[in-house]
Motif scaffolding. Structure first.
Motif, PDB file in Angstrom:
ATOM      1  N   PHE A 257       0.761  -0.925  -0.077  1.00  0.00           N
ATOM      2  CA  PHE A 257       0.044   0.194  -0.202  1.00  0.00           C
ATOM      3  C   PHE A 257       0.812   1.212  -0.140  1.00  0.00           C
ATOM      4  CE2 PHE A 257      -1.824  -3.432   2.582  1.00  0.00           C
ATOM      5  CZ  PHE A 257      -3.370  -3.450   1.762  1.00  0.00           C
ATOM      6  N   SER A 258       0.247   2.207  -0.523  1.00  0.00           N
ATOM      7  CA  SER A 258       0.756   3.830  -0.499  1.00  0.00           C
ATOM      8  C   SER A 258       0.159   4.627   0.080  1.00  0.00           C
ATOM      9  CB  SER A 258       1.588   4.079  -1.776  1.00  0.00           C
ATOM     10  OG  SER A 258       1.807   5.461  -1.728  1.00  0.00           O
ATOM     11  N   PHE A 259       0.121   4.922   1.512  1.00  0.00           N
ATOM     12  CA  PHE A 259      -0.711   5.697   2.330  1.00  0.00           C
ATOM     13  C   PHE A 259      -0.121   7.134   2.030  1.00  0.00           C
ATOM     14  CE2 PHE A 259      -1.900   1.883   4.340  1.00  0.00           C
ATOM     15  CZ  PHE A 259      -3.225   1.937   4.454  1.00  0.00           C
ATOM     16  N   GLY A 260       0.843   7.359   1.824  1.00  0.00           N
ATOM     17  CA  GLY A 260       1.377   8.884   1.917  1.00  0.00           C
ATOM     18  C   GLY A 260       2.090   9.233   0.651  1.00  0.00           C
ATOM     19  N   GLY A 261       1.453   8.723  -0.444  1.00  0.00           N
ATOM     20  CA  GLY A 261       1.785   9.376  -1.749  1.00  0.00           C
ATOM     21  C   GLY A 261       2.132   8.213  -2.819  1.00  0.00           C
ATOM     22  N   ASN A 262       3.335   8.180  -3.601  1.00  0.00           N
ATOM     23  CA  ASN A 262       3.366   7.042  -4.624  1.00  0.00           C
ATOM     24  C   ASN A 262       4.144   5.977  -4.134  1.00  0.00           C
ATOM     25  OD1 ASN A 262       1.999   8.696  -6.531  1.00  0.00           O
ATOM     26  ND2 ASN A 262       4.060   9.992  -7.277  1.00  0.00           N
ATOM     27  N   ASP A 263       5.036   6.180  -3.212  1.00  0.00           N
ATOM     28  CA  ASP A 263       6.133   5.018  -2.837  1.00  0.00           C
ATOM     29  C   ASP A 263       5.479   4.046  -1.906  1.00  0.00           C
ATOM     30  OD1 ASP A 263       8.106   6.001  -4.058  1.00  0.00           O
ATOM     31  OD2 ASP A 263       8.674   7.189  -2.494  1.00  0.00           O
ATOM     32  N   VAL A 264       5.696   2.743  -2.012  1.00  0.00           N
ATOM     33  CA  VAL A 264       4.985   1.790  -0.954  1.00  0.00           C
ATOM     34  C   VAL A 264       5.516   2.337   0.434  1.00  0.00           C
ATOM     35  CG1 VAL A 264       5.481  -0.706  -0.395  1.00  0.00           C
ATOM     36  CG2 VAL A 264       5.222  -0.049  -2.719  1.00  0.00           C
ATOM     37  N   ASP A 265       4.513   2.260   1.209  1.00  0.00           N
ATOM     38  CA  ASP A 265       4.870   2.483   2.783  1.00  0.00           C
ATOM     39  C   ASP A 265       4.112   1.519   3.687  1.00  0.00           C
ATOM     40  OD1 ASP A 265       2.311   3.542   2.916  1.00  0.00           O
ATOM     41  OD2 ASP A 265       2.845   5.707   2.694  1.00  0.00           O
ATOM     42  N   HIS A 266       3.594   0.384   3.183  1.00  0.00           N
ATOM     43  CA  HIS A 266       2.733  -0.393   4.135  1.00  0.00           C
ATOM     44  C   HIS A 266       2.725  -1.802   3.439  1.00  0.00           C
ATOM     45  CE1 HIS A 266       0.758  -1.564   7.830  1.00  0.00           C
ATOM     46  NE2 HIS A 266      -0.469  -2.153   6.783  1.00  0.00           N
ATOM     47  N   VAL A 267       2.996  -2.779   4.084  1.00  0.00           N
ATOM     48  CA  VAL A 267       2.697  -4.277   3.619  1.00  0.00           C
ATOM     49  C   VAL A 267       2.052  -5.188   4.432  1.00  0.00           C
ATOM     50  CG1 VAL A 267       5.133  -4.985   4.703  1.00  0.00           C
ATOM     51  CG2 VAL A 267       4.151  -6.058   2.671  1.00  0.00           C
ATOM     52  N   GLY A 268       1.284  -5.929   3.908  1.00  0.00           N
ATOM     53  CA  GLY A 268       0.491  -6.890   4.656  1.00  0.00           C
ATOM     54  C   GLY A 268       0.721  -8.543   4.068  1.00  0.00           C
ATOM     55  N   VAL A 269       0.272  -9.463   4.484  1.00  0.00           N
ATOM     56  CA  VAL A 269       0.449 -10.817   4.333  1.00  0.00           C
ATOM     57  C   VAL A 269      -1.033 -11.142   3.757  1.00  0.00           C
ATOM     58  CG1 VAL A 269       1.169 -13.152   4.465  1.00  0.00           C
ATOM     59  CG2 VAL A 269       2.549 -11.173   5.337  1.00  0.00           C
ATOM     60  N   TYR A 270      -1.291 -11.619   2.482  1.00  0.00           N
ATOM     61  CA  TYR A 270      -2.403 -12.227   2.181  1.00  0.00           C
ATOM     62  C   TYR A 270      -2.956 -13.573   2.819  1.00  0.00           C
ATOM     63  CZ  TYR A 270      -6.791 -13.238  -0.758  1.00  0.00           C
ATOM     64  OH  TYR A 270      -7.861 -13.566  -1.173  1.00  0.00           O
ATOM     65  N   LEU A 271      -3.964 -13.769   3.103  1.00  0.00           N
ATOM     66  CA  LEU A 271      -4.557 -15.131   3.809  1.00  0.00           C
ATOM     67  C   LEU A 271      -5.561 -15.858   2.919  1.00  0.00           C
ATOM     68  CD1 LEU A 271      -5.285 -13.685   7.510  1.00  0.00           C
ATOM     69  CD2 LEU A 271      -3.091 -14.925   6.488  1.00  0.00           C
ATOM     70  N   ASN A 272      -6.947 -15.360   2.645  1.00  0.00           N
ATOM     71  CA  ASN A 272      -7.576 -15.983   1.793  1.00  0.00           C
ATOM     72  C   ASN A 272      -8.852 -15.007   1.777  1.00  0.00           C
ATOM     73  OD1 ASN A 272      -9.861 -17.053   3.907  1.00  0.00           O
ATOM     74  ND2 ASN A 272      -7.876 -18.392   4.405  1.00  0.00           N
ATOM     75  N   ASN A 273      -9.838 -15.278   0.766  1.00  0.00           N
ATOM     76  CA  ASN A 273     -11.389 -14.746   0.803  1.00  0.00           C
ATOM     77  C   ASN A 273     -11.191 -13.291   1.004  1.00  0.00           C
ATOM     78  OD1 ASN A 273     -12.461 -17.178   0.400  1.00  0.00           O
ATOM     79  ND2 ASN A 273     -12.343 -17.629   2.466  1.00  0.00           N
ATOM     80  N   GLY A 274     -10.081 -12.561   0.568  1.00  0.00           N
ATOM     81  CA  GLY A 274     -10.071 -11.296   0.452  1.00  0.00           C
ATOM     82  C   GLY A 274      -9.368 -10.566   2.066  1.00  0.00           C
TER      83      GLY A 274
END
Length: 175
Positions: free
Chosen positions: A126-143
């Motif tokens: 995700f990029s909450f503060g502009g164009n650069d990536v500034d957040h990450v998460g790990v996908y589980l399932n079903n969204g």
């Protein structure tokens, strides 16, 4: 002088008292027997379903062990952890993959995948503060995905929420 008791009125009075006692017992027992249910379409129940549907039991244990740990920028332990540190530790412990420590660099080693093709353990950026990536998460399932939220700590969240959809910039698997 003893007073004579009318047997008819005594029986009527006794029956009335028994009726009140039974009614009171039924009322009190009905309060204890009431079943409380959770709506099956709530975010919490859907997040619980995502956890229950994990294929990797070590992943399940890892997430439950870390859930609720507070966010701390640069943190890498149970005293506080940031999003990239959480993804770093999860990928290393569960999948044996060594990621860079910073989310922007983690995004550089991920092979892009369409969000509809994500699998358990893939990364979402995700990029909450502009164009650069500034957040990450790990996908589980079903969204659903797990991440270290700055306000709520380590939590399972719904990737389909508009707040995440607006700022999602990349998703995929480690090359």
């Amino acid at each position: 002088m003893e007073r004579a008791v009318n047997p008819k009125s005594y029986t009527l009075s006794l029956n009335k008292n028994i009726f009140y006692i039974i009614a009171l017992m039924l009322f009190l027992s009905s309060c204890g027997a009431r079943k409380y249910t959770v709506k099956s379409d709530t975010k919490a129940s859907r997040a619980a379903d995502a956890m229950a549907n994990l294929q990797s039991k070590p992943l399940y244990r890892f997430i439950t062990d870390w859930t609720g740990v507070k966010y701390r920028f640069g943190g890498l332990d149970k005293g506080g952890i940031d999003c990239s540190g959480f993804a770093f530790l999860l990928e290393k412990e569960i999948y044996g993959i060594t990621l860079p420590r910073i989310s922007r660099e983690q995004a550089n080693v991920v092979k892009r995948k369409n969000i509809d093709n994500l699998k358990e353990g893939d990364l979402v950026f995700f990029s909450f503060g502009g164009n650069d990536v500034d957040h990450v998460g790990v996908y589980l399932n079903n969204g659903f995905f797990v991440h270290a939220s700055t306000t709520r700590g380590v939590i399972v969240d719904d990737l389909n929420l508009p707040a995440y959809q607006r700022v999602l910039v990349k998703s995929g698997s480690v090359n």
